[in-house]
Every structure is written in structure tokens, then in C-alpha cells.
Design a protein around this motif. Structure first.
Motif, mmCIF file in Angstrom:
data_model
loop_
_atom_site.group_PDB
_atom_site.id
_atom_site.type_symbol
_atom_site.label_atom_id
_atom_site.label_comp_id
_atom_site.label_asym_id
_atom_site.label_seq_id
_atom_site.Cartn_x
_atom_site.Cartn_y
_atom_site.Cartn_z
ATOM 1 N N ARG A 151 0.827 -1.208 0.000
ATOM 2 C CA ARG A 151 0.000 0.000 0.000
ATOM 3 C C ARG A 151 0.864 1.261 0.000
ATOM 4 O O ARG A 151 0.500 2.275 -0.588
ATOM 5 N N ASN A 232 -6.187 3.264 10.688
ATOM 6 C CA ASN A 232 -7.049 2.188 10.183
ATOM 7 C C ASN A 232 -6.630 1.854 8.751
ATOM 8 O O ASN A 232 -5.504 1.425 8.538
ATOM 9 N N ASN A 233 -7.501 2.076 7.774
ATOM 10 C CA ASN A 233 -7.164 1.745 6.388
ATOM 11 C C ASN A 233 -6.691 2.947 5.576
ATOM 12 O O ASN A 233 -6.531 2.837 4.364
#
Length: 333
Positions: A151, A232-233
Motif C-alpha cells: 500500500r 485504520n485503512n
């Protein structure tokens, strides 16, 4: 109500930052915030000031805690970035443009920057909203580190593809210049390594000479795990002050070099996180193209060589200087 002012660095004694006396005065700070903040925040009340970072003679970071009368239970924290040589309007404008180009808090891809808020010229400061999160430095060694590395590759690729014209350029020649300036300083500290350090510099010159320069893009240039916050994401890219035109492989190589150094220093093995390094590189190459692989490898090595010098600047890292020296010698054979 007394507004606490916490300044562990005593920045007003820094002759290059003495103008910040006003920025640490609650009355003056409140006036400037009210005058310069955008309309929704102008009625916010200052409730605390804290200096959280100081680079003597050059810059500092001041945290302003605010509350809004209509949302008194929801605190607002702004980070004021100050430069001694003058307000960094370019970085503020860059962040504004990125915000408008899809790096907002609610972007669908989960890749953001902290919201740029305002400029306070009298404080030589620009403000951004403080965001929550944990640095990639802490999370990469954890079980989900490989997924996170992929990511991170996507996040930096998004920055490169924003294609905001930079106002300065950084090439591999500039990287070499930095190394040729810094490594002789290590020789002064450790004369017994002078020959080895000269050999490393000569090998770096050879590496640079055969490193292809693909299309130059807008790059972070100071990309390493502390420059990524994870909430979190959502991933936040931080500190774009050195944004410039350069080789996209520099950002990935620099990031990997920092992971390798972190592995050596904190885990006792330079290859302890190599699976994270490989995941980062391979995902980036999927996105940006195989042609960047040689540059990633070269910039990784040059970053590790730079860490030889960096390690001498921190008392808790000096014990790893020779290990870094040996690691670089192995990579440059």
C-alpha cells in the motif's frame, strides 16, 4: 482561563527564530489564528500551545490546540510549520494542490495528506490539520507489514502520478555530491576508515554512472517510514517540503534503505525485513514499470552509504556505524 504554553526547546532563545515570541504568546497567537484561519475555524478558541520539534537555526513545529464553540467536545489540532528563512509558501501551495487532486481525508483509495489550512506570514508559518495514526516505522515489522508495504508503494506512486510541476530538481549527481561532502566528515572521526570510505565513494560513482535516468517526475525526495501515518485503512503522506523533480526510483530506494538500516539497528539483522522491502519494490514496479528496477537498487545502496554518516550524528546509533560500513562494502563489490 490560563492557556498553557509548553516549549521544551526554549525556541525563543534561538537567534534565527526569535520572532516566534509572538507565536508562543496566547493573546497574539489567538489574534493571528482568528485573522488567518478559514471561515469555519475563525471562531475557534485557543486552548494550548506546544513546541514539538526544533531544528536549531532552521525550523520548528508548533502545535495549536483549539476548540470550536459549536463543537466544544471535538478538539482541533493544527501544526504550524516554521522556517527561519521565510514562510514556505511553496509547500503550502503544493499541499493545497494535492488536496484538490484527490488526496483528501475521504479519498476512495485511502491515500491522503493532512489538510492544509492557512498561512500566518507574521509567524513565517503555514498550518495543516494534525491527523491521527501510527507511523509505518512501527507497523512494518508487524504481521501485516507485507500488505502495508504494498500500500505504501501505491501511495508514493499516486504522488508521482499527480504530476504537479516541481520548482526544483534533484538528480543522482546531487546524491553523489551529498555523499562526497558527508563521508569525509566520517573520516575525520575515524581516520582508520579513510581508505575504505574513499573506496566506497569511488564505487558509488561507478554505480551512479550506470544508473539509467527514466522520465523525471515530481517526487517526495525524503520518503522513509516515519513519513507515512496509518489510521485504520487510511495512509497519510507527510512532510513534502523537499518535493522536486527527480527519479521515481529514488523514493523507493530511499524508503528501502531506511528499512534495511532499521532492521540492522533494531533487529540485529539487515535482512530481517527483506520480505517487506521486496513487496514494496515489486508492487511499485508493477505500477511504474520494470525500467525503474535498476534505479531502485542504486538509490537503495546510496541511501545506505548516506546512513554511514547519519549514524555518527546520533549517540545511540554510533555503535552501528561500522556494521553499516561493512554492509555497504558488500553491496558495492
Amino acid at each position: 482561563m490560563t492557556i498553557p504554553v509548553i516549549d521544551p526547546f526554549n525556541i525563543t532563545t534561538d537567534p534565527n527564530l526569535s520572532f516566534l515570541t509572538a507565536a508562543l504568546n496566547p493573546i497574539t497567537a489567538q489574534q493571528e489564528l482568528t485573522k488567518n484561519l478559514p471561515q469555519p475555524l475563525q471562531k475557534s478558541n485557543l486552548c494550548a500551545i506546544r513546541v514539538i520539534r526544533h531544528k536549531p537555526g532552521r525550523r520548528c513545529l508548533i502545535e495549536y490546540n483549539l476548540t470550536h464553540p459549536n463543537h466544544s467536545t471535538i478538539p482541533i489540532t493544527l501544526l504550524g510549520k516554521v522556517r527561519a528563512k521565510g514562510t514556505d509558501f511553496k509547500s503550502y501551495q503544493l499541499n493545497q494542490t494535492l488536496w484538490q487532486k484527490g488526496f483528501t481525508d475521504n479519498s476512495n483509495d485511502g491515500i491522503s495528506i493532512p489538510e492544509p489550512i492557512a498561512v500566518i506570514p507574521d509567524f513565517q508559518m503555514w498550518l495543516q490539520r494534525k491527523v491521527p495514526g501510527v507511523t509505518a516505522t512501527k507497523l512494518l515489522p508487524q504481521p501485516q507489514g507485507i500488505t502495508l508495504a504494498k500500500r505504501i508503494a501505491e501511495a508514493i506512486h499516486k504522488l508521482h502520478q499527480a504530476k504537479i510541476p516541481p520548482q526544483r530538481c534533484h538528480t543522482i549527481a546531487d546524491e553523489l555530491r551529498i555523499l562526497h561532502e558527508r563521508l569525509p566528515l566520517v573520516s575525520q572521526l575515524k581516520p582508520q576508515w579513510e581508505t575504505r570510505l574513499k573506496q566506497i565513494l569511488a564505487a558509488c560513482d561507478r554505480v551512479a554512472a550506470i544508473t539509467p535516468e527514466p522520465q523525471l517526475l515530481g517526487i517526495h525526495r525524503d520518503f522513509y517510514p516515519d513519513q507515512i501515518l496509518i489510521d485504520n485503512n487510511r495512509l497519510y503522506l507527510l512532510d513534502l517540503d523537499l518535493y522536486c523533480q527527480g527519479n521515481p526510483g529514488l523514493d523507493i530506494g530511499n524508503f528501502i534503505g531506511h528499512i534495511t538500516e532499521q532492521s540492522l539497528r533494531t533487529l540485529g539483522n539487515s535482512e530481517a525485513l527483506v520480505d517487506r522491502e521486496n513487496a514494496l519494490a515489486e508492487r511499485f514496479i508493477q505500477l511504474a514499470g520494470e525500467a525503474l528496477r535498476p534505479a531502485i537498487q542504486s538509490y537503495t545502496t546510496l541511501t545506505l552509504v548516506r546512513h554511514i554518516y547519519i549514524s555518527t550524528q546520533f549517540p545511540d546509533r554510533c555503535q552501528f556505524t561500522e556494521s553499516l560500513l561493512e554492509l555497504c562494502e558488500q553491496r558495492l563489490k
